[in-house]
Design a protein around this motif. Structure first.
Motif, PDB file in Angstrom:
ATOM      1  N   GLN A   1      -2.524  -5.976  -4.359  1.00  0.00           N
ATOM      2  CA  GLN A   1      -2.021  -4.711  -4.886  1.00  0.00           C
ATOM      3  C   GLN A   1      -0.860  -4.946  -5.857  1.00  0.00           C
ATOM      4  O   GLN A   1      -0.791  -4.360  -6.936  1.00  0.00           O
ATOM      5  CB  GLN A   1      -1.575  -3.828  -3.704  1.00  0.00           C
ATOM      6  CG  GLN A   1      -1.068  -2.466  -4.117  1.00  0.00           C
ATOM      7  CD  GLN A   1      -2.147  -1.672  -4.859  1.00  0.00           C
ATOM      8  OE1 GLN A   1      -3.305  -1.659  -4.444  1.00  0.00           O
ATOM      9  NE2 GLN A   1      -1.782  -1.049  -5.957  1.00  0.00           N
ATOM     10  N   LEU A   2       0.018  -5.857  -5.432  1.00  0.00           N
ATOM     11  CA  LEU A   2       1.187  -6.183  -6.252  1.00  0.00           C
ATOM     12  C   LEU A   2       0.749  -6.667  -7.636  1.00  0.00           C
ATOM     13  O   LEU A   2       1.298  -6.255  -8.663  1.00  0.00           O
ATOM     14  CB  LEU A   2       2.002  -7.276  -5.551  1.00  0.00           C
ATOM     15  CG  LEU A   2       3.248  -7.728  -6.275  1.00  0.00           C
ATOM     16  CD1 LEU A   2       4.425  -6.839  -5.910  1.00  0.00           C
ATOM     17  CD2 LEU A   2       3.584  -9.168  -5.961  1.00  0.00           C
ATOM     18  N   LEU A   3      -0.269  -7.526  -7.637  1.00  0.00           N
ATOM     19  CA  LEU A   3      -0.752  -8.051  -8.908  1.00  0.00           C
ATOM     20  C   LEU A   3      -1.348  -6.940  -9.761  1.00  0.00           C
ATOM     21  O   LEU A   3      -1.163  -6.890 -10.977  1.00  0.00           O
ATOM     22  CB  LEU A   3      -1.799  -9.122  -8.667  1.00  0.00           C
ATOM     23  CG  LEU A   3      -1.244 -10.518  -8.484  1.00  0.00           C
ATOM     24  CD1 LEU A   3      -2.368 -11.519  -8.571  1.00  0.00           C
ATOM     25  CD2 LEU A   3      -0.187 -10.826  -9.537  1.00  0.00           C
ATOM     26  N   ARG A   4      -2.102  -6.065  -9.076  1.00  0.00           N
ATOM     27  CA  ARG A   4      -2.736  -4.971  -9.804  1.00  0.00           C
ATOM     28  C   ARG A   4      -1.657  -4.129 -10.481  1.00  0.00           C
ATOM     29  O   ARG A   4      -1.746  -3.797 -11.651  1.00  0.00           O
ATOM     30  CB  ARG A   4      -3.555  -4.131  -8.825  1.00  0.00           C
ATOM     31  CG  ARG A   4      -4.855  -3.627  -9.422  1.00  0.00           C
ATOM     32  CD  ARG A   4      -5.684  -2.923  -8.368  1.00  0.00           C
ATOM     33  NE  ARG A   4      -6.353  -3.858  -7.473  1.00  0.00           N
ATOM     34  CZ  ARG A   4      -6.642  -3.586  -6.199  1.00  0.00           C
ATOM     35  NH1 ARG A   4      -6.285  -2.441  -5.649  1.00  0.00           N
ATOM     36  NH2 ARG A   4      -7.283  -4.455  -5.469  1.00  0.00           N
TER      37      ARG A   4
ATOM     38  N   ARG B   1      -3.802  -8.074   1.247  1.00  0.00           N
ATOM     39  CA  ARG B   1      -4.053  -6.825   0.538  1.00  0.00           C
ATOM     40  C   ARG B   1      -2.855  -6.421  -0.308  1.00  0.00           C
ATOM     41  O   ARG B   1      -2.968  -6.023  -1.458  1.00  0.00           O
ATOM     42  CB  ARG B   1      -4.397  -5.738   1.546  1.00  0.00           C
ATOM     43  CG  ARG B   1      -5.532  -4.864   1.067  1.00  0.00           C
ATOM     44  CD  ARG B   1      -5.934  -3.902   2.113  1.00  0.00           C
ATOM     45  NE  ARG B   1      -4.775  -3.239   2.699  1.00  0.00           N
ATOM     46  CZ  ARG B   1      -4.821  -2.489   3.801  1.00  0.00           C
ATOM     47  NH1 ARG B   1      -5.978  -2.318   4.411  1.00  0.00           N
ATOM     48  NH2 ARG B   1      -3.754  -1.914   4.279  1.00  0.00           N
ATOM     49  N   GLU B   2      -1.661  -6.559   0.287  1.00  0.00           N
ATOM     50  CA  GLU B   2      -0.438  -6.210  -0.432  1.00  0.00           C
ATOM     51  C   GLU B   2      -0.266  -7.073  -1.683  1.00  0.00           C
ATOM     52  O   GLU B   2       0.152  -6.597  -2.734  1.00  0.00           O
ATOM     53  CB  GLU B   2       0.785  -6.432   0.468  1.00  0.00           C
ATOM     54  CG  GLU B   2       0.664  -5.824   1.829  1.00  0.00           C
ATOM     55  CD  GLU B   2       1.075  -4.361   1.820  1.00  0.00           C
ATOM     56  OE1 GLU B   2       1.994  -4.036   1.058  1.00  0.00           O
ATOM     57  OE2 GLU B   2       0.456  -3.562   2.551  1.00  0.00           O
ATOM     58  N   MET B   3      -0.591  -8.355  -1.516  1.00  0.00           N
ATOM     59  CA  MET B   3      -0.395  -9.271  -2.626  1.00  0.00           C
ATOM     60  C   MET B   3      -1.330  -8.921  -3.775  1.00  0.00           C
ATOM     61  O   MET B   3      -0.923  -8.948  -4.949  1.00  0.00           O
ATOM     62  CB  MET B   3      -0.616 -10.724  -2.148  1.00  0.00           C
ATOM     63  CG  MET B   3       0.507 -11.208  -1.233  1.00  0.00           C
ATOM     64  SD  MET B   3       0.082 -12.665  -0.267  1.00  0.00           S
ATOM     65  CE  MET B   3       0.268 -13.933  -1.479  1.00  0.00           C
TER      66      MET B   3
END
Lengths: 859, 109
Positions: free
Chosen positions: A29-32, A25-27
Motif C-alpha cells: 500500500q505504501l508503495l502504491r 499488505r501495508e508495505m
C-alpha cells in the motif's frame, strides 16, 4: 494492480513469512501511495535499496531467534545432544580425512606449471604386449628432432649417487639424470642457483649437479653458499649449480640431479632406459599429438628396422602417476566412509523421530500460539543443522589431526604425492557435508513434527498416533542394516584378500634376511672386473662373520628398490613357441650362492660360480615358469637363448623355483645372469642369519668399511620389511573398511534396538492386554522379535543385493576370492541376522515382563 | 542505549500526532526536505521492533475513519517512546554543541 505491484508482492517473499504476513499488505500500500505522488524511477531505486538493506536484516533476526531457541533445546537434553554431536563428529572427521587424501591424489593438480598439458612419451610394443615401456636415448633424440606437437621434450634417467667430499659422512642417494629442458617442460624453476644449460648435455662438459631441496635442508642446513661449491659425486668433483624444487622428486624420490649426457656413439635404439616427458603446444590435443607420434614412429621403423615393432604411446601425467588400482582403492574407501555417514544420518533421524514424539506437546502448543508449519519446519531444521554444525566443527578439528597422523605414518611411495593437506577444497567439502548432514537427518523428523495436527493432538494422547512415523523409523533402520551389510561384505572381501596375499607362496624364505644396497663408484670399480671382485671379497668376508649362514648379491632383490629390467628374449633351436618369438622377461644379475641364501630351490643343473666371468661362455639360469614358457616339457639345460637386442647366444645351465618379485599377487618368469661377468652400478646385498638380522648390522657395516671406508651402506632393511611394505595398500584398505564396517554394524544394531524399544513402549497397553487375556511370555517375545526381524531381514537382503551390484567395482582390489564369493555373503548375512536378533531380544524381553495391571492403569 | 536513526525519525514524526505508515514516511521526508525517505522494509522493520520494545503502539480505533482507508494501521508514540526520544535528542543536541565549540560547524546552504 499494476506489474510493479505484482513484482513487489513476489519480492516480498524474500522476507521471513511472519514479517510478510504481518506487514506485506501495508508495505504494498505504501508503495502504491508513493507511486501516485513521486517519480516512478525514484520509487523503484528506493525500493531496490530498501530490499537489499532490510531483507538480510529481517532474515538474520529470525535465524538468530531460531538459533537461540535451538541452543536452548540442545542444552535441555544434553545426553541426546552429545550422542548426536559425537556421531556427527566421528563421521565428518572420517569423511574429511578420507576426502583430503582423495583430493590430494585425484583432484589437486600435480605441482607443475599447467600440468594438464604434460604427457609421458612412452614406447610400446604390441607384439610383445608391452603397452607402456621406457624410451631409448636415441629414439628420444629422434623424437626431439622430428615431432612438432610439443613445445619441448625432456628425458629422465634413473641412477644412484654416492655423495661425499663435503665433510659429512659419505651417503648414497637416489637421483636422476635429466635433460636440461626438464625444468622448463615441467614449468618449475630451481629454488636457488641455476638450471642446467643445453651445452651441459654434451659429453665432456664440466661436471655439474643440482641437489634436491630435501637433502639441501638435511645435509647442508639450507646454506645458500652451497651453490657454486664443489662436492664429490660418485668419486668425481662436481660443481653444485642449483637447488632443485621438491616437485622434481615425484619421478623417483630423487635428491641429486645431473645432466643426462647424450653420446649417440654409445647408445643403441633398443636400450629402453629413460622416461620421456613433453609439454603439448597450447593448441594441440593429446589425440593430435598421438597421431603425429604414430607417423613419426612408423617412419623411424622404416629407417631403423630393429625398432619396427615399437611405437609411441602418450599418457597423461595423471595416468602415469596415479595407478588405476590406487584410484579405485581411494574411491572405494571414500564410498565406504560415506556409507558410515549415511548410516549415522539414518540413526540420528531415528533418534530425532523418537524424540519428536516426546516433543509433540511442545509443538502443539507452539502451533496453537500461531506458529505456521513452515515456521516450525524451519525452526526444527535450524535445530538439526546446529547440532550437526557443532559435530562438524569438532569433526574438522579431528580431521586436521588425523591428516597429521596420516602424513606421519603412511609409508613413503604409497601415494604419488609428498603429503596430504587440508586445503580450501577440503574445508568447503567438510562444511558442505556438515550442513547437508544436518538437513538429511533433520528433514524427515522435522516434517513429521511440523505436520502434527493440533486438534488431533488435543483429542487423543500420543498413543496410537504416528503409525506412519513407525513405518518411517523401520525403513530407516532397515536402510542402516542394508548399508552395514554392504560395508561388512566389502570388509570381508578385502580382509580375505589381505590374508590371501600373506599366504601367497613367495618362492623364497623371508625370515632372517638382512638386505642393503651398495654402489661402488664405477670410475674406481669398473663393472666387469674390479666391481665383481669387490663383491666376491665382500661376500667372503661377510660369510666369515659369526651368525651369518650365507651372503649373496643381486641387481634387484624381490620387493626391493634395485634395478630389474624386462628385456625381450628369443630362443634358438627347438621351442614351445613359434620360432623367433620375443618374450619380455625380467632379468637380474646374481652372485653364486644367491639361490641358497634366498632359499630359492635349484631344481636342475648348477648354480653360478666365479668361473662364469667375462671371458667364459655366456650362461644363464632360468626360473621354472620361464623354462615352461620357452620349452614346455623339454629339458631346458644346455639350450640357448639371446636378448632381442643382442645376438650372442646364452646357454641355460640351471633351473630355479619361481619367485614373486614385484607384487604379491603376480608370479613373474625370470632370468638370472652371473655376477662374475658383470654387475650393475647399484647392487643389493642379502645376508642370511640364524639370529636377528638387525643384530648383525654393526658387523656388516664394519666389513664394508674395511674394504672401502668411503662406501655408504644404504637402504638397510629386513626382507620381512620389504614384503610387508608391498602389502601396505591392501592392508590399509582392509583395515580401514574393517573399522568402518564395525562402526556401521554397531550403529545399525543400535538403530534396530531403538526402533523396537520405541515400538514396545508405544504398545505397552496392547501387550498388557494380550498378557491379561492369557498370552504367554514366550508368545510376546516371539511377537516382538518377529516384528524386529522382519525389518532386519529386509535390510540385510537389500544389502546383499546392493553388494552384488557393487561387487564389480572392487573386483580389481580382491585377490584369491571372487567379488561375489557366496561364502562371504552368506557369513555376513548370518552374522548380521544374529546381531539383529540380539538387538531385538532386549526390547522383546522387556515386553514379556510388562505387568498388565500397570500397563492398563497407565491409561 | 542510542536509537537507530530511522527509529528516531519515526518517533519525531509521531510526536505531534498519530499517523499511518505512508504518513510517517511523508512526514519524515517533508521534515528533511526529501533527504530521508524511509523504504517499506526499513519503515515496517523499525515499526515491528518499536512495537516490540514498547516505543509505539498500534491504535485500535482509526482516526478520521470516514475519509481514510480502513485498512491502514495507525501508530501512536508511547510515553516510554517519548522519554527515550527526548533523551536521544538531548544527547544529539549536546553533541552538536560540543562540535560547534570545537569549530566543527555544518555547512549551511
Amino acid at each position: 494492480m499494476n506489474a510493479f505491484d505484482r513484482l513487489y508482492r513476489i519480492l516480498l517473499r524474500l522476507y521471513p513469512a511472519e514479517f510478510r504476513d504481518e506487514y506485506g499488505r501495508e508495505m504494498t500500500q505504501l508503495l502504491r501511495d508513493r507511486s501516485l505522488h513521486e517519480p516512478r524511477m525514484r520509487v523503484y531505486a528506493d525500493v531496490a535499496r530498501d530490499l537489499i538493506a532490510t531483507v538480510p536484516k529481517e532474515q538474520s533476526r529470525v535465524l538468530l531467534n531460531d538459533l537461540r531457541y535451538a541452543v536452548r533445546m540442545i542444552r535441555r537434553t544434553p545426553g541426546f545432544s552429545a550422542a548426536v554431536v559425537l556421531t556427527v563428529a566421528l563421521a565428518i572427521a572420517a569423511n574429511t580425512a578420507m576426502f583430503s587424501v582423495v583430493n590430494a591424489v585425484l583432484l589437486r593438480p600435480l605441482p607443475f606449471g599447467n600440468p594438464s598439458r604434460l604427457v609421458q612419451v612412452a614406447e610400446k610394443n604390441d607384439r610383445l604386449n608391452l603397452p607402456n615401456f621406457g624410451a631409448s636415448v636415441l629414439n628420444f633424440v629422434s623424437w626431439r628432432e622430428q615431432t612438432h606437437a610439443f613445445e619441448q621434450l625432456a628425458a629422465i634417467g634413473f641412477a644412484s649417487f654416492n655423495l661425499s667430499g663435503d665433510g659429512g659422512e659419505p651417503e648414497q642417494l637416489v637421483g636422476n639424470r635429466i635433460s636440461p629442458a626438464l625444468l622448463n617442460v615441467l614449468g618449475i624453476a630451481p629454488v636457488a642457483g641455476r638450471n642446467f644449460t643445453d651445452a651441459e648435455e654434451n659429453p665432456g662438459a664440466p661436471a655439474v649437479a643440482m641437489i634436491g631441496e630435501r637433502v639441501w635442508a638435511r645435509r647442508f642446513g639450507r646454506d645458500p653458499s652451497i651453490v657454486g661449491r664443489s662436492i664429490t659425486i660418485n668419486g668425481a668433483r662436481t660443481t653444485v649449480v642449483g637447488i632443485a624444487p621438491a616437485a622434481l622428486n615425484l619421478f623417483s624420490g630423487g635428491d641429486v640431479y645431473v645432466p643426462l649426457t647424450i653420446d649417440p656413439a654409445k647408445e643403441i635404439r633398443l636400450n629402453h632406459v629413460i622416461f620421456v616427458t613433453g609439454r603439448l603446444k597450447p593448441d594441440v590435443t593429446i589425440q593430435a599429438a598421438q597421431a603425429e607420434c604414430d607417423t613419426v614412429a612408423a617412419a623411424m621403423g622404416r629407417t631403423y628396422p630393429e625398432i619396427r615393432d615399437w611405437g609411441i604411446r602418450l599418457l597423461s601425467f595423471f595416468d602415469t602417476f596415479v595407478s588405476a588400482q590406487l584410484e579405485t582403492s581411494l574411491l572405494v574407501l571414500l564410498a565406504a566412509v560415506g556409507f558410515v555417514l549415511l548410516i549415522a544420518c539414518a540413526n540420528i533421524a531415528n533418534l530425532l523421530l523418537a524424540r519428536a514424539t516426546a516433543r509433540e506437546k511442545e509443538i502443539a502448543v507452539r502451533t496453537a500460539l500461531g506458529a505456521s508449519r513452515t515456521r516450525l519446519l524451519h525452526q526444527l531444521l535450524v535445530e538439526s543443522v546446529t547440532l550437526s554444525a557443532i559435530g562438524g566443527a569438532a569433526g574438522i578439528v579431528a580431521a586436521i589431526w588425523a591428516v597429521r597422523v596420516i602424513n606421519a605414518s603412511l609409508p613413503p611411495n604409497l601415494l604419488p604425492i609428498p603429503d596430504v593437506h587440508i586445503d580450501a577444497t577440503v574445508l568447503i567439502f567438510a562444511v558442505g557435508l556438515t550442513l547437508a548432514t544436518g538437513l538429511v537427518f533433520g528433514i524427515a523428523p522435522a516434517s513429521y513434527a511440523a505436520r502434527t495436527d493440533v486438534s488431533e493432538m488435543l483429542k487423543t494422547t500420543a498413543r496410537g498416533a504416528g503409525r506412519g512415523r513407525v513405518r518411517l523409523r523401520s525403513g530407516l533402520a532397515a536402510a542402516e542394516l542394508a548399508l552395514a551389510t554392504v560395508l561388512l561384505i566389502g570388509a570381508g572381501l578385502l580382509i580375505q584378500t589381505f590374508v590371501n596375499l600373506q599366504r601367497a607362496r613367495l618362492g623364497f624364505e623371508t625370515k632372517g634376511l638382512l638386505t642393503f644396497q651398495l654402489a661402488p663408484p664405477t670410475a674406481a670399480y669398473p663393472l666387469t672386473d674390479r666391481a665383481p671382485l669387490f663383491y666376491r671379497a665382500l661376500l667372503d668376508s661377510l660369510q666369515a662373520v659369526p651368525g651369518v649362514r650365507s651372503a649373496a648379491v643381486s641387481s634387484g632383490i624381490p620387493f626391493g628398490q634395485g634395478n630389474y629390467t624386462t628385456s625381450p628374449v628369443v630362443t634358438s633351436g627347438p621351442s614351445a613357441l613359434p620360432p623367433d618369438t620375443p618374450v619380455p622377461i625380467d632379468w637380474r644379475i646374481v652372485s653364486p650362492g644367491y639361490f641358497r641364501t634366498m632359499s630359492i630351490p635349484l631344481l636342475r643343473g648348477r648354480d653360478f660360480s666365479d668361473r662364469d666371468g667375462p671371458n667364459a661362455p655366456l650362461v644363464t639360469i632360468v626360473s621354472q615358469a620361464t623354462a615352461r614358457k620357452f620349452w614346455g616339457d623339454m629339458d631346458p639345460i644346455g639350450r640357448t637363448l639371446h636378448r632381442n637386442a643382442d645376438s650372442r647366444a646364452v646357454t641355460v645351465v640351471g633351473v630355479v623355483g619361481d619367485v614373486r618379485s614385484t607384487t604379491l599377487n603376480q608370479e613373474s618368469p625370470a632370468l638370472y645372469y652371473p655376477m662374475a661377468a658383470r654387475v650393475w652400478p647399484l647392487m643389493d646385498v642379502v645376508v642370511r642369519t640364524d639370529s636377528s638380522p638387525e643384530a648383525l648390522l654393526p658387523m656388516v657395516r664394519q666389513k664394508v668399511r674395511e674394504l672401502d671406508a668411503g662406501l655408504p651402506v644404504a637402504t638397510v632393511r629386513t626382507m620381512d620389511e620389504w614384503v610387508s611394505n608391498s602389502a601396505t595398500q591392501p592392508r590399509l584398505s582392509a583395515a580401514l573398511v574393517g573399522v568402518f564396517a564395525a562402526v556401521a554394524v554397531l550403529i545399525a544394531a543400535i538403530g534396530i534396538y531403538g526402533v523396537l524399544a520405541y515400538s514396545v513402549n508405544q504398545r505397552t497397553r496392547e501387550i498388557g492386554l494380550r498378557i491379561a487375556l492369557g498370552a504367554r511370555a514366550d508368545g510376546v517375545v516371539r511377537l516382538i522379535v518377529k516384528e524386529g526381524m522382519a525389518v532386519s531381514i529386509a535390510g540385510i537382503v537389500a544389502g546383499v543385493v546392493t553388494a552384488m551390484i557393487l561387487g564389480r567395482a572392487v573386483s580389481s582390489l580382491v585377490y584369491g576370492i571372487r567379488p561375489d564369493d557366496p561364502l562371504t555373503f552368506a557369513a555376513v548375512g548370518v552374522l548380521l541376522a544374529v546381531v539383529a536378533l540380539a538387538a531385538c531380544s532386549l526390547p522383546a524381553r522387556r515386553a514379556a515382563r510388562v505387568d498388565p495391571m500397570v500397563a492398563l492403569r497407565e491409561e | 542505549m542510542s536509537l537507530p536513526l530511522p527509529v528516531l525519525h519515526i518517533l519525531v514524526a509521531l510526536a505531534d500526532g498519530d499517523r499511518h505508515g505512508y504518513a510517517i514516511m511523508q512526514e519524515v521526508a517533508a521534515r528533511t526536505d526529501g533527504a530521508v525517505r524511509l523504504g517499506p522494509g526499513t519503515l515496517y522493520g523499525s515499526i515491528k521492533r518499536m512495537l516490540h520494545d514498547g516505543l509505539i503502539e498500534e491504535l485500535d480505533e482509526r482516526p478520521d475513519s470516514d475519509e481514510d482507508d480502513v485498512r491502514r494501521r495507525y501508530y501512536r508514540i508511547t510515553p516510554r517512546g517519548r522519554t527515550l526520544a527526548r533523551e536521544e535528542i538531548g544527547r544529539l543536541a549536546a553533541l552538536v554543541r560540543h562540535a560547534r565549540a570545537a569549530g566543527l560547524t555544518p555547512k549551511t546552504g
